[in-house]
Design a protein around this motif. Structure first.
Motif, PDB file in Angstrom:
ATOM      1  N   VAL A 233      43.648  37.359  39.009  1.00 53.56           N
ATOM      2  CA  VAL A 233      44.676  36.309  39.023  1.00 53.56           C
ATOM      3  C   VAL A 233      45.809  36.856  39.887  1.00 53.56           C
ATOM      4  CG1 VAL A 233      46.187  34.840  37.642  1.00 53.56           C
ATOM      5  CG2 VAL A 233      44.223  35.872  36.582  1.00 53.56           C
ATOM      6  N   THR A 234      46.430  36.013  40.698  1.00 55.45           N
ATOM      7  CA  THR A 234      47.557  36.523  41.494  1.00 55.45           C
ATOM      8  C   THR A 234      48.802  36.644  40.593  1.00 55.45           C
ATOM      9  OG1 THR A 234      48.366  34.366  42.162  1.00 55.45           O
ATOM     10  CG2 THR A 234      46.711  35.382  43.587  1.00 55.45           C
ATOM     11  N   PHE A 235      49.708  37.521  41.006  1.00 57.51           N
ATOM     12  CA  PHE A 235      50.966  37.699  40.271  1.00 57.51           C
ATOM     13  C   PHE A 235      51.674  36.356  40.106  1.00 57.51           C
ATOM     14  CE2 PHE A 235      50.814  42.175  41.822  1.00 57.51           C
ATOM     15  CZ  PHE A 235      50.933  42.783  40.588  1.00 57.51           C
ATOM     16  N   GLU A 236      51.706  35.621  41.206  1.00 56.95           N
ATOM     17  CA  GLU A 236      52.417  34.345  41.226  1.00 56.95           C
ATOM     18  C   GLU A 236      51.853  33.383  40.171  1.00 56.95           C
ATOM     19  OE1 GLU A 236      51.872  32.437  44.950  1.00 56.95           O
ATOM     20  OE2 GLU A 236      53.738  31.293  44.836  1.00 56.95           O
ATOM     21  N   GLU A 237      50.515  33.304  40.123  1.00 55.41           N
ATOM     22  CA  GLU A 237      49.876  32.418  39.154  1.00 55.41           C
ATOM     23  C   GLU A 237      50.074  32.927  37.725  1.00 55.41           C
ATOM     24  OE1 GLU A 237      46.009  30.656  41.491  1.00 55.41           O
ATOM     25  OE2 GLU A 237      46.040  32.770  40.969  1.00 55.41           O
TER      26      GLU A 237
ATOM     27  N   ILE B 206      46.529  40.630  40.823  1.00 56.14           N
ATOM     28  CA  ILE B 206      46.600  41.123  42.209  1.00 56.14           C
ATOM     29  C   ILE B 206      47.610  40.318  43.036  1.00 56.14           C
ATOM     30  CG2 ILE B 206      44.207  41.966  42.238  1.00 56.14           C
ATOM     31  CD1 ILE B 206      43.455  39.353  43.698  1.00 56.14           C
ATOM     32  N   SER B 207      47.927  40.826  44.216  1.00 56.81           N
ATOM     33  CA  SER B 207      48.827  40.064  45.087  1.00 56.81           C
ATOM     34  C   SER B 207      48.005  39.052  45.887  1.00 56.81           C
ATOM     35  CB  SER B 207      49.558  41.002  46.036  1.00 56.81           C
ATOM     36  OG  SER B 207      48.621  41.559  46.925  1.00 56.81           O
ATOM     37  N   GLU B 208      48.671  38.064  46.447  1.00 53.45           N
ATOM     38  CA  GLU B 208      47.943  37.033  47.189  1.00 53.45           C
ATOM     39  C   GLU B 208      47.187  37.628  48.378  1.00 53.45           C
ATOM     40  OE1 GLU B 208      49.373  33.038  48.579  1.00 53.45           O
ATOM     41  OE2 GLU B 208      50.518  33.158  46.717  1.00 53.45           O
ATOM     42  N   ASP B 209      47.759  38.704  48.971  1.00 53.31           N
ATOM     43  CA  ASP B 209      47.099  39.334  50.130  1.00 53.31           C
ATOM     44  C   ASP B 209      45.746  39.931  49.756  1.00 53.31           C
ATOM     45  OD1 ASP B 209      49.597  38.893  51.032  1.00 53.31           O
ATOM     46  OD2 ASP B 209      50.237  40.999  50.994  1.00 53.31           O
ATOM     47  N   GLU B 210      45.651  40.415  48.504  1.00 55.95           N
ATOM     48  CA  GLU B 210      44.404  41.060  48.092  1.00 55.95           C
ATOM     49  C   GLU B 210      43.309  40.051  47.738  1.00 55.95           C
ATOM     50  OE1 GLU B 210      45.004  44.599  45.236  1.00 55.95           O
ATOM     51  OE2 GLU B 210      46.837  43.434  45.102  1.00 55.95           O
ATOM     52  N   MET B 211      43.727  38.789  47.651  1.00 50.93           N
ATOM     53  CA  MET B 211      42.796  37.770  47.197  1.00 50.93           C
ATOM     54  C   MET B 211      41.831  37.421  48.322  1.00 50.93           C
ATOM     55  SD  MET B 211      44.327  34.497  45.485  1.00 50.93           S
ATOM     56  CE  MET B 211      43.368  33.090  45.115  1.00 50.93           C
ATOM     57  N   GLU B 212      40.561  37.255  47.964  1.00 53.95           N
ATOM     58  CA  GLU B 212      39.622  36.870  49.021  1.00 53.95           C
ATOM     59  C   GLU B 212      39.837  35.411  49.347  1.00 53.95           C
ATOM     60  OE1 GLU B 212      35.752  37.944  47.658  1.00 53.95           O
ATOM     61  OE2 GLU B 212      36.461  39.969  47.201  1.00 53.95           O
TER      62      GLU B 212
ATOM     63  N   SER C 126      57.080  40.813  32.047  1.00 54.46           N
ATOM     64  CA  SER C 126      56.246  41.957  32.446  1.00 54.46           C
ATOM     65  C   SER C 126      55.570  41.654  33.786  1.00 54.46           C
ATOM     66  CB  SER C 126      55.198  42.266  31.376  1.00 54.46           C
ATOM     67  OG  SER C 126      54.197  41.274  31.322  1.00 54.46           O
ATOM     68  N   VAL C 127      55.199  40.412  33.991  1.00 52.11           N
ATOM     69  CA  VAL C 127      54.510  40.044  35.236  1.00 52.11           C
ATOM     70  C   VAL C 127      55.499  40.078  36.410  1.00 52.11           C
ATOM     71  CG1 VAL C 127      53.038  38.339  36.361  1.00 52.11           C
ATOM     72  CG2 VAL C 127      53.023  38.521  33.870  1.00 52.11           C
ATOM     73  N   GLY C 128      56.703  39.553  36.168  1.00 51.81           N
ATOM     74  CA  GLY C 128      57.736  39.576  37.210  1.00 51.81           C
ATOM     75  C   GLY C 128      58.060  41.009  37.621  1.00 51.81           C
ATOM     76  N   LEU C 129      58.164  41.879  36.624  1.00 50.74           N
ATOM     77  CA  LEU C 129      58.494  43.281  36.896  1.00 50.74           C
ATOM     78  C   LEU C 129      57.364  43.968  37.667  1.00 50.74           C
ATOM     79  CD1 LEU C 129      60.694  45.396  36.287  1.00 50.74           C
ATOM     80  CD2 LEU C 129      59.420  45.997  34.220  1.00 50.74           C
ATOM     81  N   ALA C 130      56.134  43.695  37.263  1.00 51.64           N
ATOM     82  CA  ALA C 130      54.979  44.315  37.934  1.00 51.64           C
ATOM     83  C   ALA C 130      54.917  43.877  39.397  1.00 51.64           C
ATOM     84  CB  ALA C 130      53.692  43.929  37.218  1.00 51.64           C
ATOM     85  N   MET C 131      55.253  42.614  39.621  1.00 49.93           N
ATOM     86  CA  MET C 131      55.236  42.066  40.979  1.00 49.93           C
ATOM     87  C   MET C 131      56.290  42.779  41.828  1.00 49.93           C
ATOM     88  SD  MET C 131      55.425  38.043  41.447  1.00 49.93           S
ATOM     89  CE  MET C 131      55.585  37.211  42.990  1.00 49.93           C
TER      90      MET C 131
ATOM     91  N   LEU D  29      52.478  34.729  36.619  1.00 54.45           N
ATOM     92  CA  LEU D  29      53.880  34.523  36.270  1.00 54.45           C
ATOM     93  C   LEU D  29      54.086  33.089  35.785  1.00 54.45           C
ATOM     94  CD1 LEU D  29      56.469  36.212  36.499  1.00 54.45           C
ATOM     95  CD2 LEU D  29      56.848  35.233  38.743  1.00 54.45           C
ATOM     96  N   GLU D  30      53.510  32.168  36.523  1.00 53.15           N
ATOM     97  CA  GLU D  30      53.655  30.750  36.172  1.00 53.15           C
ATOM     98  C   GLU D  30      52.916  30.457  34.851  1.00 53.15           C
ATOM     99  OE1 GLU D  30      55.095  28.691  39.092  1.00 53.15           O
ATOM    100  OE2 GLU D  30      55.771  27.584  37.346  1.00 53.15           O
ATOM    101  N   LEU D  31      51.683  30.968  34.734  1.00 62.69           N
ATOM    102  CA  LEU D  31      50.904  30.732  33.505  1.00 62.69           C
ATOM    103  C   LEU D  31      51.640  31.289  32.287  1.00 62.69           C
ATOM    104  CD1 LEU D  31      47.182  31.523  34.482  1.00 62.69           C
ATOM    105  CD2 LEU D  31      48.025  29.395  33.467  1.00 62.69           C
ATOM    106  N   ALA D  32      52.166  32.518  32.424  1.00 59.09           N
ATOM    107  CA  ALA D  32      52.869  33.135  31.293  1.00 59.09           C
ATOM    108  C   ALA D  32      54.116  32.336  30.953  1.00 59.09           C
ATOM    109  CB  ALA D  32      53.228  34.580  31.631  1.00 59.09           C
ATOM    110  N   SER D  33      54.825  31.883  31.972  1.00 58.08           N
ATOM    111  CA  SER D  33      56.090  31.199  31.699  1.00 58.08           C
ATOM    112  C   SER D  33      55.875  29.818  31.075  1.00 58.08           C
ATOM    113  CB  SER D  33      56.948  31.088  32.962  1.00 58.08           C
ATOM    114  OG  SER D  33      56.368  30.152  33.821  1.00 58.08           O
ATOM    115  N   VAL D  34      54.677  29.269  31.212  1.00 55.82           N
ATOM    116  CA  VAL D  34      54.416  27.978  30.564  1.00 55.82           C
ATOM    117  C   VAL D  34      53.573  28.132  29.303  1.00 55.82           C
ATOM    118  CG1 VAL D  34      54.769  26.534  32.596  1.00 55.82           C
ATOM    119  CG2 VAL D  34      52.487  27.450  32.142  1.00 55.82           C
TER     120      VAL D  34
END
Ligand code: ADP
Ligand code: ASP
Ligand code: MG
Length: 422
Positions: A195-199, A250-256, A215-220, A201-206
């Motif tokens: 899962v990307t950090f961005e996703e 993972i970060s978006e760059d690492e995503m296939e 924790s996700v924001g900090l890891a990012m 972060l959004e999933l956790a916040s909702v």
């Protein structure tokens, strides 16, 4: 060899038998030659029990003393895990928040980590000692115990991983990864490999509470590698450090690229901890909504969804919004106190609501995601009371009783159901 921070949540630490199992999992990593720090939660249910004690003692309790009480659950489990590890022949000791120290800022009961002195901890880890850190707690500028908000041990773990420059932060919980929806409700939910950090972060916040949002924001921000995995494995499981079977954030760059195009929606989350407030017959004129939200902001109450209904006759309108359920009583008091400056007719609270959100980075470039949601819910007679969107999320507010139905219907509507599920 790697430096690893391992975090174990409340269910993983619930009772001596479970703690013994955790000790085995930790020792495996240490025996494999890795430097290990462990962050632990209180036993499942203990923090709730401690919070209730404070409420029983006084409805207007001192937040600084609340922190002293609720931080104690983690003190117990960190000591017990150190004992369990020692009895397996490992070197281990506990490091309380004030001993490291983990310095925090801002209010009691929702403090934020400012800095961690990881030097002594790193030296201990390098000497082959396993460091056990109670999650959730820190120390304020004036030397008092603080806590980081519910679910805060995830944030402690990520912050410690950043402070000791760990290669990885493994979050062990009671499910074996991040799923397309809460697997305890949606039996057809699928485990996500990444899962990307961005996703996340959004999933956790909702509401996907598998990781605390912060924790996700900090890891990012700190570039910490997080993996979510289960501690509920049998004794024959012997993972090597690079072969853990959970979900990697993972970060978006690492995503296939295939992943990004193949999956429009990453997950669907729910949150039953919001409540709705409606103000009727508010004057429909400039400054009216400012009069409502300014006093709420002054009281540090976060407002999430907002809708201003179609104007009524005589220049009046209804305004509806949501606040955390924990803040509902205070919000009602604040608004009642501002009745004259706002000029509403009725103030109607409703805690029987749930927020359902669909999240996915693929949404950025696709139309029709929201309409699929609205149609799927309408087909099952679920009424939508409010809507909000972001670039990668659509949220709706519905009656709480329909939560499980809505999650399952949407999971199917977006084609997320596991193929082999019944
Ligand atoms: P811990 O005590 O280990 O911190 P939590 O109870 O805070 O564990 O978080 C794990 C729980 O999160 C799971 O038991 C599951 O019910 C819930 N959850 C909600 N959404 C998801 C999701 N998308 N994927 C996995 N788990 C989820
Ligand atoms: N024990 C705390 C809680 O229940 C912190 C945590 O487990 O993350 O919220
Ligand atoms: Mg948690």
């Amino acid at each position: 060899m790697a430096r690893i921070v391992m975090k174990f949540g409340g269910t993983s630490m619930a009772g001596i038998e479970r703690i013994r199992r955790v000790a085995q999992i930790v020792k495996q990593q240490s025996d494999a030659g890795h430097e290990v720090a462990v962050v632990v939660s209180a036993m499942a249910g203990d923090t709730d029990r401690l919070v209730n004690f404070c409420r029983e003692a006084s409805s207007l309790y001192d937040p600084a003393e609340y922190d002293v009480v609720v931080a104690s659950g983690e003190q117990v489990t960190s000591g017990l895990l150190a004992i369990a590890l020692q009895s397996l022949g490992a070197k281990a000791r506990s490091w309380l928040g004030w001993q490291m120290p983990i310095r925090t800022i801002e209010s009691h009961s929702k403090a934020r980590i400012d800095s961690i002195d990881g030097a002594a901890l790193t030296a201990a880890m390098q000497s082959g000692e396993i460091a056990i850190i109670p999650g959730f707690q820190g120390i304020s500028e004036d030397g008092r115990v603080t806590t980081l908000g519910r679910g805060g041990s995830d944030t402690s773990a990520v912050a410690i991983a950043a402070a000791v420059k760990a290669d990885r932060c493994d979050i062990y919980t009671d499910v074996d990864g991040v799923y397309t929806s809460d697997p305890r409700i949606v039996t057809r939910a699928r485990k996500l490999k990444t899962v990307t950090f961005e996703e996340m972060l959004e999933l956790a916040s909702v509401g996907a509470k598998v990781l605390q949002t912060r924790s996700v924001g900090l890891a990012m921000k700190e570039g910490v590698r997080i993996q979510v995995l289960s501690s509920f494995t049998d004794e024959n499981t012997n993972w090597t450090a690079d072969d853990l079977p959970g979900t990697m954030i993972i970060s978006e760059d690492e995503m296939e690229t295939d992943d990004m195009e193949g999956q429009l929606i990453t997950g669907i989350a729910h949150d039953k901890n919001e409540s709705k407030i409606t103000l009727t017959r508010v004057p429909d004129k400039p400054g009216a909504v400012a009069n409502i939200f300014a006093p709420l902001a002054d009281a540090a109450i976060n407002v999430d969804m907002i809708i201003q209904n179609v104007g009524r006759e005589k220049g009046e309108t209804d305004v509806t919004f949501t606040v955390p359920s924990a803040d509902l009583d205070q919000a009602m008091q604040v608004l009642e106190g501002a009745r004259e400056s706002i000029g509403f007719n009725r103030l109607i609270p409703d805690s029987n609501v749930a927020k359902i959100s669909v999240v996915g980075v693929g949404m950025k470039s696709h139309a029709g995601i929201a309409s699929t949601m609205f149609k799927a819910l309408a087909d099952r007679g679920v009424n939508i009371q409010a809507i909000t969107t972001s670039e990668i999320k659509v949220s709706v507010l519905i009656e709480e009783d329909y939560t499980e139905l809505a999650l399952r219907v949407l999971h199917t509507a977006y084609g997320l159901d596991a193929e082999d599920a019944a």
